[in-house]
Write a protein that holds these residues in place. Structure first.
Motif, PDB file in Angstrom:
ATOM      1  N   LEU A  73      84.309  73.300  72.561  1.00 24.27           N
ATOM      2  CA  LEU A  73      84.588  73.559  73.978  1.00 24.27           C
ATOM      3  C   LEU A  73      84.503  72.272  74.787  1.00 24.27           C
ATOM      4  O   LEU A  73      85.272  72.060  75.734  1.00 24.27           O
ATOM      5  CB  LEU A  73      83.592  74.591  74.525  1.00 24.27           C
TER       6      LEU A  73
ATOM      7  N   SER B  73      91.710  78.165  72.328  1.00 21.10           N
ATOM      8  CA  SER B  73      91.044  79.186  71.499  1.00 21.10           C
ATOM      9  C   SER B  73      91.656  79.241  70.109  1.00 21.10           C
ATOM     10  O   SER B  73      90.950  79.439  69.116  1.00 21.10           O
ATOM     11  CB  SER B  73      91.153  80.557  72.163  1.00 21.10           C
TER      12      SER B  73
ATOM     13  N   LYS C 179      86.418  84.999  70.570  1.00 17.12           N
ATOM     14  CA  LYS C 179      86.083  85.708  71.807  1.00 17.12           C
ATOM     15  C   LYS C 179      84.662  86.282  71.742  1.00 17.12           C
ATOM     16  O   LYS C 179      83.861  86.154  72.686  1.00 17.12           O
ATOM     17  CB  LYS C 179      87.099  86.835  72.027  1.00 17.12           C
TER      18      LYS C 179
ATOM     19  N   ARG D  60      82.024  83.528  71.868  1.00 15.35           N
ATOM     20  CA  ARG D  60      81.852  83.045  73.247  1.00 15.35           C
ATOM     21  C   ARG D  60      80.949  83.997  74.031  1.00 15.35           C
ATOM     22  O   ARG D  60      80.099  83.551  74.814  1.00 15.35           O
ATOM     23  CB  ARG D  60      83.208  82.925  73.944  1.00 15.35           C
TER      24      ARG D  60
ATOM     25  N   ARG E  21      77.414  83.011  75.733  1.00 10.53           N
ATOM     26  CA  ARG E  21      77.161  83.190  77.177  1.00 10.53           C
ATOM     27  C   ARG E  21      75.831  83.924  77.391  1.00 10.53           C
ATOM     28  O   ARG E  21      75.039  83.545  78.260  1.00 10.53           O
ATOM     29  CB  ARG E  21      78.295  83.993  77.815  1.00 10.53           C
TER      30      ARG E  21
ATOM     31  N   GLU F  39      82.806  76.983  80.205  1.00  8.57           N
ATOM     32  CA  GLU F  39      83.402  75.650  80.057  1.00  8.57           C
ATOM     33  C   GLU F  39      82.782  74.649  81.020  1.00  8.57           C
ATOM     34  O   GLU F  39      82.494  73.503  80.665  1.00  8.57           O
ATOM     35  CB  GLU F  39      84.927  75.705  80.294  1.00  8.57           C
TER      36      GLU F  39
END
Length: 603
Positions: free
Chosen positions: A557, A563, A578, A581, A585, A597
């Motif tokens: 990233l 992606s 996905k 990520r 998070r 990001e």
């Protein structure tokens, strides 16, 4: 006339034997474009005379001219034979300039025979020779020009563009307009392959203007032929027809068949597409006659393929089938996959029309397989091109850094010599000593400033290079993993549809091993840490529970990769990225309104 005057000089007793050798060489060159018989006769006279007086340069030169004559009129094997003799003879007498030019011609022969790697190796050798020879700069342009053409033929368009621009720069520096037009045509071809048609036409028109200005009929013919190809791609058939017909007229005027076969073939294809079928045949016949005489396998396969399509359009299926059979046989023998793919597809349509549905299906499956092969080859070429560009950047960076260091050393040496000269004027005078001390102090400050500036420049260049190296490595890894993933899927499909064999499982296991190979990641990590020195340690310190996989994701990233690229590098699906990520998070304590990001980029 100039010819009569030169011949009179040759027969005169007033000029030296060396001058006579030169005169004969000029006579050959004056007739090579327009009178094969005279050019051959003068070459023969040159060989006899040079042998009689034991002029080794003249003997080698006669073989070089013989090679050029055979090449010009399409006799590739004979041309190679004479070029090789000349090359060995120039090497023996250490005539470096003529050795380079003859080596270039040998590369052309390998290219025409389809031996691209051998041709490129020959050119690379000649470039090294040019760089070690004081007068070699004048030959660099044509060599880069050839590299651009061969790179384009292999499908390496970005490398072709790079070498083409290097060639153009060299020609402009040497004010060499003769070859400059050829480079413009190559660049135009590259831009057309990249679908930049407007830029392609611009390059071709610029080349045509140069050709007219310098009366280069052969290159003018080539320029019009290539321009016609671009118009054909744009389906601008009227302009394409005008360009091809102009090329044919110019080839007739020069008396050369080298290149004419392409213009004839393109006209045949054009008239078929325009529905003027009967007009198409004569041009196809002319093209086939030339390539069969020359013995150019790929061009013969292309011509027979177009004959097959012609007879399809005439509803003569049996004749179409016979020509397509010949095209497939020849394309298969030289492993011309693209040609083979098109021919299988056309033959499947003919067989379907003849009611042979079973064989038509076999051919269609072969067409599908060859399409897959072409797709895989394209991906492999992309990876290979990326690697070559990386190597070229590395080489250029090394040369530039070395030149900067040499400049710094030269400047230091100049300052040192100046100080010694001033000291040599005498140290007895206190005023002078004081002045010298002050001068030396100022020079030391200047030198320190200069060193700092040079070091700053070197550091910035090294950093920029490392960033390019990191990006290249990441993209290379993504492409490689994408290709391996595709191959694995195909192997699994085969395993499911064909009777299970150990070989398929071994292939899948091998691919899995390479996909999960940590060495690739370690190499990436090495490049990454050179650019983002404190990133990993900062992340681990701030988030001690972070896992190695999550750290990998954050690193990618940080590089601002897509992606899809991240998925290929990590060997997971887009959906897998996905989910990863989302987990990341949550671990970093981000709210829905927070940007992952943005957080990563700040670290």
């Amino acid at each position: 006339m100039v010819v009569d005057s030169l011949w009179a000089q040759y027969e005169s007793t007033e000029i030296t034997d060396s001058a006579k050798v030169f005169v004969l060489g000029r006579l050959v060159n004056m007739h090579i474009d327009n009178d094969q018989a005279k050019a051959t006769a003068y070459t023969s006279e040159l060989r006899k005379f040079a042998t009689r007086i034991n002029n080794k340069t003249g003997i080698a030169g006669s073989n070089l001219l013989d090679g050029t004559l055979h090449n010009y009129y399409g006799n590739l094997d004979s041309a190679t034979y004479y070029y090789q003799i000349a090359f060995d003879q120039f090497a023996a007498i250490k005539d470096t300039m003529r050795l380079i030019r003859t080596g270039k011609n040998l590369a052309i022969m390998e290219y025409k025979k389809g031996n691209y790697r051998k041709a490129i190796h020959q050119i690379d050798t000649m470039i090294v020779l040019c760089n070690t020879y004081s007068k070699g700069a004048t030959e660099i342009g044509p060599l880069y020009n050839m590299l651009a053409l061969y790179n384009k033929t292999q499908g390496f368009n970005r490398i072709a563009l790079k070498n083409g621009l290097l060639a153009l720069k060299a020609f402009e520096q040497n004010e060499d307009k003769y070859y400059q037009t050829e480079t413009l045509n190559i660049l135009a071809g590259v831009e057309a392959d990249l679908k930049n048609y407007e830029q392609s036409i611009k390059y071709h028109l610029e080349a045509i203007a140069f050709d007219k200005e310098n009366d280069n009929l052969y290159f003018l013919a080539q320029s019009h032929s290539d321009l016609g190809t671009v118009y054909s791609r744009l389906k601008d058939y009227d302009n394409a027809e005008q360009s091809f017909l102009k090329a044919v007229d110019l080839y007739k005027e020069t008396g050369s068949t080298d290149g004419a076969e392409t213009a004839f073939l393109n006209l045949g294809v054009l008239y078929r597409r325009k529905g003027q079928i009967d007009k198409s045949l004569s041009y196809l016949e002319k093209s086939l006659a030339i390539v069969e005489r020359i013995g150019y396998p790929l061009k013969i396969a292309e011509a027979k393929f177009e004959f097959g399509r012609y007879y399809q359009a005439k509803n003569q299926s049996q004749k179409a089938l016979s020509y397509l059979n010949l095209s497939i046989e020849l394309a298969d023998s030289i492993e011309a996959i693209e040609m083979l793919s098109s021919a299988y597809f056309e033959r499947s349509k003919v067989l379907e029309k003849l009611g042979n549905h079973e064989l038509a299906l076999v051919d269609f499956k072969k067409y599908e397989q060859s399409k897959d092969t072409l797709l895989n080859q394209t991906k492999i070429k992309e990876i290979e091109e990326l690697r070559i560009l990386h190597d070229l950047d590395k080489k250029e960076q090394s040369i530039e850094l070395q030149q900067n260091k040499i400049t710094l050393l030269e400047q230091e040496a100049t300052l040192s010599r100046l100080q010694k000269w001033l000291l040599g004027l005498g140290l007895g005078f206190s005023l002078l000593t004081l002045g010298l001390g002050y001068y030396s102090f100022r020079q030391k400050i200047k030198r320190n400033q200069l060193q700092k500036e040079q070091q700053k420049v070197l550091y910035e260049k090294e950093l920029a290079f490392k960033k390019r190296e990191l990006t290249t490595h990441a993209l290379h890894l993504a492409k490689k993993n994408e290709l391996l993933g595709d191959l694995k899927q195909k192997a699994m499909d085969f395993k499911a549809t064909v009777s299970p064999q150990v070989g398929y499982q071994k292939l899948i296991n091998t691919i899995d091993f390479d996909l999960q190979d940590d060495n690739n990641w370690e190499n990436f990590k090495h490049y990454f840490e050179q650019i983002h020195t404190n990133f990993n340690s900062t992340v681990i310190e701030k988030y001690p529970t972070i896992t190695p996989n999550e750290l990998r994701l954050m690193s990618l990233l940080k590089m601002n990769l897509s992606s899809k690229e991240i998925a290929n590098i990590l060997n997971v699906s887009s959906e897998g990225v996905k989910k990863a990520r989302q987990r990341l998070r949550k671990k970093l304590g981000l709210q829905s309104s927070d940007s992952l990001e943005h957080l990563v980029m700040k670290m």
